[in-house]
Design an enzyme around this catalytic site. Structure first.
Site, PDB file in Angstrom:
ATOM      1  CB  ILE A  41      -2.349  19.301  16.297  1.00 11.30           C
ATOM      2  CG1 ILE A  41      -1.662  18.452  14.928  1.00 11.30           C
ATOM      3  CG2 ILE A  41      -1.326  20.226  16.694  1.00 11.30           C
ATOM      4  CD1 ILE A  41      -1.842  19.027  13.687  1.00 11.30           C
TER       5      ILE A  41
ATOM      6  CB  CYS B   4      -6.118  11.662  12.270  1.00 13.30           C
ATOM      7  SG  CYS B   4      -6.553  12.454  13.870  1.00 13.30           S
TER       8      CYS B   4
ATOM      9  CE1 TYR C 233       0.438  16.446  11.938  1.00 18.71           C
ATOM     10  CE2 TYR C 233       1.515  14.056  11.829  1.00 18.71           C
ATOM     11  CZ  TYR C 233       1.161  15.594  11.513  1.00 18.71           C
ATOM     12  OH  TYR C 233       2.348  16.454  10.684  1.00 18.71           O
ATOM     13  CB  CYS C 234      -6.187  15.960  11.454  1.00 13.59           C
ATOM     14  SG  CYS C 234      -7.301  15.267  12.412  1.00 13.59           S
ATOM     15  CB  THR C 235      -6.676  20.509  13.377  1.00 12.07           C
ATOM     16  OG1 THR C 235      -5.934  20.992  12.127  1.00 12.07           O
ATOM     17  CG2 THR C 235      -6.555  21.951  14.146  1.00 12.07           C
TER      18      THR C 235
END
Length: 256
Positions: free
Chosen positions: A210, A188, A181-183
């Site tokens: 996110i 990701c 996951y990432c922002t």
């Protein structure tokens, strides 16, 4: 709050970058938008802020290009525009990994949506009963602001450091279901393909990152806020400005 902030990206082949840059810059100026758009041969990554009508008009204009048709973003609101200017930059990659064989346009890794990930976290495993591992693909200064507390965090200073860190720790992931996951999804998405490339089998990316997770299921299982690369500094679980001091050069270092 009257300002709409939008982030969006797409991996798609682009070969007319200088001309595209000029058209996009002119359109953004005409609509009084501010932010940053990154263009590279592998695609587009954008962060824009302005009145909703102006953002909608820009996205409608963008969708007129078949390469960007149906492209949607993550939205949040603020009292003020969190960018000082409008920039459209040409780059080698829209998110720098320096692994040219990893080409998301050619096919994505499987994705899980926010509701699925929340359910897996609620039950402590995936739907097949397999142990779940979360991998945070962001930099250390971002994870300090907030993260899934059970996630693996290699404390990297740059995304380009992550391949070596994961490759050296390959055994940890054996027989696990892995969710990167990432922002906003871009890191990701790219890194899930790298993990597949080095032989990991059950690798997923969090769809929309996110920000989409906050939008769809709130902050369940999340600890802290989410760092963003503009003058808001971070957003909370309701996607509202969290009051963190902004990064020193937000327009120079946008990430999703």
């Amino acid at each position: 709050m009257s300002i709409l902030n939008i982030s969006a990206y797409r991996f798609v082949s682009l070969d007319d970058l200088p001309a595209l840059r000029e058209r996009m810059l002119a359109q953004c100026h005409a609509l009084a938008l501010k932010g940053t758009i990154l263009l590279a041969p592998e695609g587009i990554n954008l962060f824009l802020a302005g009145q909703r009508e102006a953002i909608d008009a820009f996205m409608d204009w963008l969708h007129g290009d078949p390469r960007f048709a149906g492209m949607h973003g993550k939205e949040s609101v603020s009292d003020e525009i969190p960018f000082k200017r409008m920039r459209v930059r040409l780059k080698k990659e829209i998110i720098t990994l320096r692994h040219p064989t990893i080409r998301p346009e050619g096919g994505r890794a499987p994705a899980v949506d926010a509701a699925t990930l929340k359910r897996w976290l609620d039950q402590g495993h995936d739907d097949e009963g397999r142990e779940l591992m979360l991998l945070d693909t962001r930099n250390a200064y971002e994870t300090e602001v907030g993260m899934f507390p059970q996630a693996i965090d290699y404390r990297i200073a740059s995304f380009t450091e992550l391949p070596a860190a994961v490759a050296a720790d390959h055994a940890r992931y054996a027989d696990k279901t892995i969710v990167s996951y990432c922002t906003g999804g871009i890191r990701c998405e790219k890194f899930a393909l790298y993990m597949q490339d080095i032989g990991m089998q059950r690798v997923f990316q969090l769809e929309g990152g996110i920000l989409k997770y906050f939008e769809q299921v709130g902050g369940a299982h999340w600890q802290g806020d989410c760092f963003v690369f503009d003058e808001r500094g971070a957003v909370d679980k309701e996607l509202l400005p969290a009051g963190l001091s902004p990064p020193s050069s937000p327009a120079e270092n946008p990430r999703a």
